[in-house]
Design a protein around this motif. Structure first.
Motif, PDB file in Angstrom:
ATOM      1  N   ALA A 262      63.805  18.568  64.963  1.00 14.52           N
ATOM      2  CA  ALA A 262      62.676  17.833  64.393  1.00 14.52           C
ATOM      3  C   ALA A 262      62.640  17.946  62.869  1.00 14.52           C
ATOM      4  O   ALA A 262      61.919  17.205  62.208  1.00 14.52           O
ATOM      5  CB  ALA A 262      61.360  18.344  64.983  1.00 14.52           C
ATOM      6  N   GLU A 263      63.445  18.878  62.304  1.00 19.39           N
ATOM      7  CA  GLU A 263      63.484  19.076  60.851  1.00 19.39           C
ATOM      8  C   GLU A 263      64.030  17.863  60.104  1.00 19.39           C
ATOM      9  O   GLU A 263      63.668  17.624  58.964  1.00 19.39           O
ATOM     10  CB  GLU A 263      64.377  20.281  60.500  1.00 19.39           C
ATOM     11  CG  GLU A 263      63.871  21.604  60.993  1.00 19.39           C
ATOM     12  CD  GLU A 263      64.905  22.721  60.818  1.00 19.39           C
ATOM     13  OE1 GLU A 263      65.957  22.500  60.176  1.00 19.39           O
ATOM     14  OE2 GLU A 263      64.659  23.816  61.328  1.00 19.39           O
ATOM     15  N   GLY A 264      64.948  17.136  60.731  1.00 19.47           N
ATOM     16  CA  GLY A 264      65.599  16.033  60.035  1.00 19.47           C
ATOM     17  C   GLY A 264      66.529  16.573  58.959  1.00 19.47           C
ATOM     18  O   GLY A 264      66.769  17.773  58.903  1.00 19.47           O
TER      19      GLY A 264
ATOM     20  N   PHE B 254      70.503  20.890  61.472  1.00 27.12           N
ATOM     21  CA  PHE B 254      69.205  21.559  61.467  1.00 27.12           C
ATOM     22  C   PHE B 254      69.385  23.060  61.615  1.00 27.12           C
ATOM     23  O   PHE B 254      70.374  23.525  62.181  1.00 27.12           O
ATOM     24  CB  PHE B 254      68.284  21.007  62.560  1.00 27.12           C
ATOM     25  CG  PHE B 254      68.714  21.304  63.981  1.00 27.12           C
ATOM     26  CD1 PHE B 254      68.356  22.484  64.615  1.00 27.12           C
ATOM     27  CD2 PHE B 254      69.465  20.379  64.697  1.00 27.12           C
ATOM     28  CE1 PHE B 254      68.740  22.750  65.917  1.00 27.12           C
ATOM     29  CE2 PHE B 254      69.854  20.633  65.998  1.00 27.12           C
ATOM     30  CZ  PHE B 254      69.490  21.819  66.619  1.00 27.12           C
ATOM     31  N   GLN B 255      68.437  23.823  61.067  1.00 30.88           N
ATOM     32  CA  GLN B 255      68.467  25.282  61.169  1.00 30.88           C
ATOM     33  C   GLN B 255      67.786  25.751  62.448  1.00 30.88           C
ATOM     34  O   GLN B 255      68.366  26.487  63.226  1.00 30.88           O
ATOM     35  CB  GLN B 255      67.783  25.917  59.952  1.00 30.88           C
ATOM     36  CG  GLN B 255      68.507  25.701  58.649  1.00 30.88           C
ATOM     37  CD  GLN B 255      69.889  26.325  58.625  1.00 30.88           C
ATOM     38  OE1 GLN B 255      70.122  27.406  59.155  1.00 30.88           O
ATOM     39  NE2 GLN B 255      70.832  25.625  58.030  1.00 30.88           N
ATOM     40  N   ASP B 256      66.524  25.338  62.660  1.00 31.10           N
ATOM     41  CA  ASP B 256      65.744  25.841  63.779  1.00 31.10           C
ATOM     42  C   ASP B 256      65.424  24.788  64.829  1.00 31.10           C
ATOM     43  O   ASP B 256      65.374  25.085  66.006  1.00 31.10           O
ATOM     44  CB  ASP B 256      64.421  26.442  63.261  1.00 31.10           C
ATOM     45  CG  ASP B 256      64.670  27.618  62.320  1.00 31.10           C
ATOM     46  OD1 ASP B 256      65.513  28.475  62.651  1.00 31.10           O
ATOM     47  OD2 ASP B 256      64.031  27.653  61.252  1.00 31.10           O
ATOM     48  N   SER B 257      65.187  23.572  64.395  1.00 30.26           N
ATOM     49  CA  SER B 257      64.760  22.527  65.322  1.00 30.26           C
ATOM     50  C   SER B 257      65.284  21.180  64.848  1.00 30.26           C
ATOM     51  O   SER B 257      65.261  20.894  63.649  1.00 30.26           O
ATOM     52  CB  SER B 257      63.227  22.489  65.372  1.00 30.26           C
ATOM     53  OG  SER B 257      62.789  21.297  65.977  1.00 30.26           O
TER      54      SER B 257
ATOM     55  N   TYR C   9      67.468  12.334  59.202  1.00 32.39           N
ATOM     56  CA  TYR C   9      68.111  11.558  60.246  1.00 32.39           C
ATOM     57  C   TYR C   9      68.902  10.411  59.637  1.00 32.39           C
ATOM     58  O   TYR C   9      68.531   9.863  58.615  1.00 32.39           O
ATOM     59  CB  TYR C   9      67.070  10.992  61.221  1.00 32.39           C
ATOM     60  CG  TYR C   9      66.213  12.085  61.809  1.00 32.39           C
ATOM     61  CD1 TYR C   9      66.724  12.944  62.776  1.00 32.39           C
ATOM     62  CD2 TYR C   9      64.918  12.280  61.365  1.00 32.39           C
ATOM     63  CE1 TYR C   9      65.960  13.966  63.297  1.00 32.39           C
ATOM     64  CE2 TYR C   9      64.133  13.300  61.893  1.00 32.39           C
ATOM     65  CZ  TYR C   9      64.665  14.140  62.853  1.00 32.39           C
ATOM     66  OH  TYR C   9      63.910  15.153  63.360  1.00 32.39           O
TER      67      TYR C   9
END
Length: 185
Positions: free
Chosen positions: A143-145, A138-141, A147
């Motif tokens: 939560a981006e996936g 992930f780049q920032d979070s 998965y």
């Protein structure tokens, strides 16, 4: 699935397989899953009488499973083609034949997942490297996936806690920039 699974031995094509191949009028697309010490070059040559033959093989059982999970035929879409993050795997050991039968539905139901062999006590180098290629970043979070998911079929006597931990680490999304795997969690 429209593709049949036909059997050969190392050095022979059974009559039932020959009959099934004859029905394809010389235009079958045939995939041999395994190296020449499993299906001989002579059998491969004989199969070419019935159509196009492609061998999907690795140097050992682990690399063979990876080769099959990675393979995708661009001409007809056959194969998994799992070479990027965001996929699923089913993992078990090579001595778990009966468990493999129970795990087989994961290959086609729900979250599709090819079978990857591992060792009871940890991931072989080739499996570790493959899972590292599939590990999402992930780049920032986180939560981006995307998965990855995996099924370990059996208990800790089949694949112990150390191996399960390695599998979990390789599936977990991590920062693209490196650093703490748990930053942002």
């Amino acid at each position: 699935m429209p593709e049949p699974l036909l059997f050969v031995t190392k050095d022979e094509i059974p009559n039932s397989t020959v009959e099934a191949l004859k029905e394809r009028g010389g235009s079958a697309t045939i995939y041999i899953l395994g190296p020449e010490d499993i299906v001989s070059a002579d059998v491969e040559k004989q199969l070419k009488e019935y159509g196009t033959v492609l061998r999907i093989a690795g140097e050992d059982v682990f690399k063979n499973a990876i080769a099959f999970a990675s393979f995708k035929d661009a001409n007809n879409g056959f194969g998994w083609g799992i070479n990027t993050p965001g996929h699923n795997l089913s993992l078990l050991t090579t001595d778990s034949t009966m468990i493999a039968i129970a795990a087989a539905p994961f290959s086609h139901l729900g979250k599709h997942a090819p079978l990857i062999f591992t060792e009871k006590d940890g991931l072989p180098d080739s499996v570790m490297e493959y899972m590292m290629e599939l590990q999402p970043k992930f780049q920032d979070s986180p939560a981006e996936g995307p998965y990855n998911h995996a099924w370990i079929t059996g208990d800790n006597l089949t694949i112990n806690e150390r191996a399960q931990s390695e599998i979990d680490d390789m599936l977990e999304i991590s920062p693209a920039a490196g650093g703490n795997l748990h930053s942002g969690h």
